[in-house]
Design a protein around this motif. Structure first.
Motif, short mmCIF file in Angstrom:
data_model
loop_
_atom_site.label_atom_id
_atom_site.label_comp_id
_atom_site.label_asym_id
_atom_site.label_seq_id
_atom_site.Cartn_x
_atom_site.Cartn_y
_atom_site.Cartn_z
N LEU A 332 -2.56 -0.26 -10.79
CA LEU A 332 -3.88 0.39 -10.85
C LEU A 332 -4.97 -0.49 -10.25
O LEU A 332 -5.95 0.02 -9.71
N TRP A 333 -4.80 -1.80 -10.38
CA TRP A 333 -5.85 -2.74 -9.98
C TRP A 333 -5.57 -3.42 -8.65
O TRP A 333 -6.34 -4.28 -8.23
N THR A 334 -4.47 -3.06 -8.01
CA THR A 334 -4.17 -3.72 -6.74
C THR A 334 -5.16 -3.29 -5.66
O THR A 334 -5.68 -2.17 -5.67
N SER A 335 -5.43 -4.20 -4.72
CA SER A 335 -6.27 -3.88 -3.56
C SER A 335 -5.43 -3.39 -2.40
O SER A 335 -5.97 -3.11 -1.32
N ASP A 336 -4.11 -3.31 -2.59
CA ASP A 336 -3.20 -2.84 -1.54
C ASP A 336 -3.54 -1.39 -1.20
O ASP A 336 -3.55 -0.51 -2.08
N THR A 337 -3.79 -1.13 0.08
CA THR A 337 -4.20 0.22 0.50
C THR A 337 -3.10 1.25 0.28
O THR A 337 -3.38 2.46 0.24
N ARG A 338 -1.84 0.80 0.14
CA ARG A 338 -0.75 1.74 -0.08
C ARG A 338 -0.90 2.49 -1.40
O ARG A 338 -0.34 3.58 -1.57
N PHE A 339 -1.65 1.91 -2.34
CA PHE A 339 -1.82 2.58 -3.63
C PHE A 339 -2.74 3.80 -3.51
O PHE A 339 -2.34 4.93 -3.82
N LEU A 340 -3.96 3.59 -3.05
CA LEU A 340 -4.90 4.71 -2.96
C LEU A 340 -4.49 5.75 -1.94
O LEU A 340 -4.88 6.91 -2.04
N CYS A 341 -3.67 5.35 -0.95
CA CYS A 341 -3.19 6.32 0.04
C CYS A 341 -2.33 7.40 -0.61
O CYS A 341 -2.19 8.50 -0.06
N GLN A 342 -1.79 7.11 -1.80
CA GLN A 342 -0.97 8.11 -2.49
C GLN A 342 -1.81 9.13 -3.25
O GLN A 342 -1.29 10.13 -3.76
N PHE A 354 6.07 0.54 -5.07
CA PHE A 354 6.32 -0.36 -3.94
C PHE A 354 6.12 -1.79 -4.42
O PHE A 354 5.57 -2.03 -5.50
N SER A 355 6.56 -2.74 -3.61
CA SER A 355 6.43 -4.14 -3.99
C SER A 355 5.02 -4.65 -3.71
O SER A 355 4.49 -4.46 -2.63
#
Length: 362
Positions: A332-342, A354-355
């Protein structure tokens, strides 16, 4: 290998060992706030540096936590006149903590803040960004923090807010409270804990407060819980075909050891009447029997002897995780763009993991 011992390479599996992408280093951060008409600053605890000023609940956010909040607000607005009061909530509390274990609190040291000079700002020594209406954060180097530490300290006990409940209680005691109206407070709160997949040092709390006539509080609680259930069921149906069970359970029926960290801490704050528990039909998606909300009531003679105040507190992060099948709060708190892209435009979907630390090949 010895060339005298040839071996078959056709279809062989090659194992490549490599270092992962280097973990990001977060510089120490100083947060500036206005407290009692005085500008002060404090160093953000290291574990929270990448979790301050994330803006998950802002208007332009597509984060699942905001989607859950907006759905709950829309559903409850159908049953109650509703007022949001998020604009005046400071990050910092002063004074003693009643009933809460001190080791669960993020204690901070406040210092009198000096406004950075124009030259410092242009040199990037004090990179300030807006946190809220009165709060600011900036990154600094070690020397920059030491200089502030040498300033004037404020001796009162201060800590990052572990709950929004004291703000609601203060509003009631000031008389700035309208009986019959549902007041809504929301924002991040901070609690030290033993970190696990469903135990987090920071999460977004949503607090509903309503004053009703004595004797009608059970009816108010029933309407609140039914609307919360409707919202969660509606959100979950768009994500998964598995059924979700949401129940209101008596707090007295739980032993302390059975409570998750959220419920255990809430029980320390003040007397709790009910837990809102959520259990998903798919055991692979979420923690079973998670407590996601608290119901409590209180009497305030200053308000009226004929009124009872109902409080309903929800953990928005846990709700978002259980609805979307997110098995680790760090996602929830990651800055990885792969999260919000979902979650385009805030649309909730079943999360595809994802890792967070992918390997790097050169």
């Amino acid at each position: 290998r010895s060339q005298d011992k040839p071996f078959c390479v056709e279809g062989a599996l090659n194992h490549i060992f490599t270092r992962s992408v280097q973990l990001p280093y977060f510089k120490p951060m100083i947060c500036e706030i206005e407290l009692e008409s005085r500008k002060v600053s404090f160093q953000v605890p290291q574990v929270l540096v990448d979790k301050i000023n994330r803006g998950f609940l802002e208007l332009n956010s597509n984060h699942p936590v905001r989607t859950v909040k907006e759905k709950l607000t829309a559903e409850l607005r159908e049953a109650f006149p509703l007022q949001n009061i998020d604009y005046c909530l400071s990050l910092v509390h002063q004074g003693h903590v009643n009933g809460v274990c001190h080791s669960n609190i993020f204690w901070i040291l406040l210092s009198a803040e000096e406004t950075p000079s124009t030259e410092e700002m242009s040199n990037g020594l004090a990179n300030s960004v807006v946190f809220s209406h009165v709060d600011f954060c900036r990154n600094t180097d070690k020397n920059g923090w030491e200089n502030i530490q040498e300033g004037c300290h404020i001796s009162k006990e201060c800590y990052l807010r572990p709950s929004l409940l004291p703000y609601a209680q203060a509003i009631i005691q000031r008389g700035a409270f309208h009986p019959g109206m549902l007041h809504v407070l929301s924002g991040p709160v901070f609690r030290k804990c033993r970190i696990g997949p469903y135990s987090m040092p920071v999460f977004h709390e949503m607090l509903f407060v309503c004053a009703v006539n004595r004797g009608t509080e059970n009816s108010c609680i029933r309407i609140l819980v039914n609307k919360i259930k409707t919202s969660i069921h509606s959100l979950h149906q768009t994500v998964s075909n598995f059924k979700v069970n949401i129940s209101l359970q008596e707090a007295m029926s739980f032993e302390t050891a059975e409570l998750n960290d959220f419920a255990a801490f809430e029980s320390q704050l003040s007397k709790t009447q009910h837990f809102i528990c959520m259990e998903a039909g798919d055991p692979g998606l979420c923690e079973q029997g998670s407590c996601v909300g608290i119901i409590r009531t209180a009497h305030y003679e200053l308000l009226s002897s004929e009124l009872v105040v109902v409080f309903a507190s929800l953990n928005l992060d846990l709700l978002a995780m259980l609805i979307c099948g997110i098995s680790d709060w760090r996602m929830l708190w990651t800055s990885d763009t792969r999260f919000l892209c979902q979650f385009p435009r805030g649309e909730l979907k079943l999360f595809k993991s994802f890792s967070l630390y992918p390997p790097s090949y050169v």
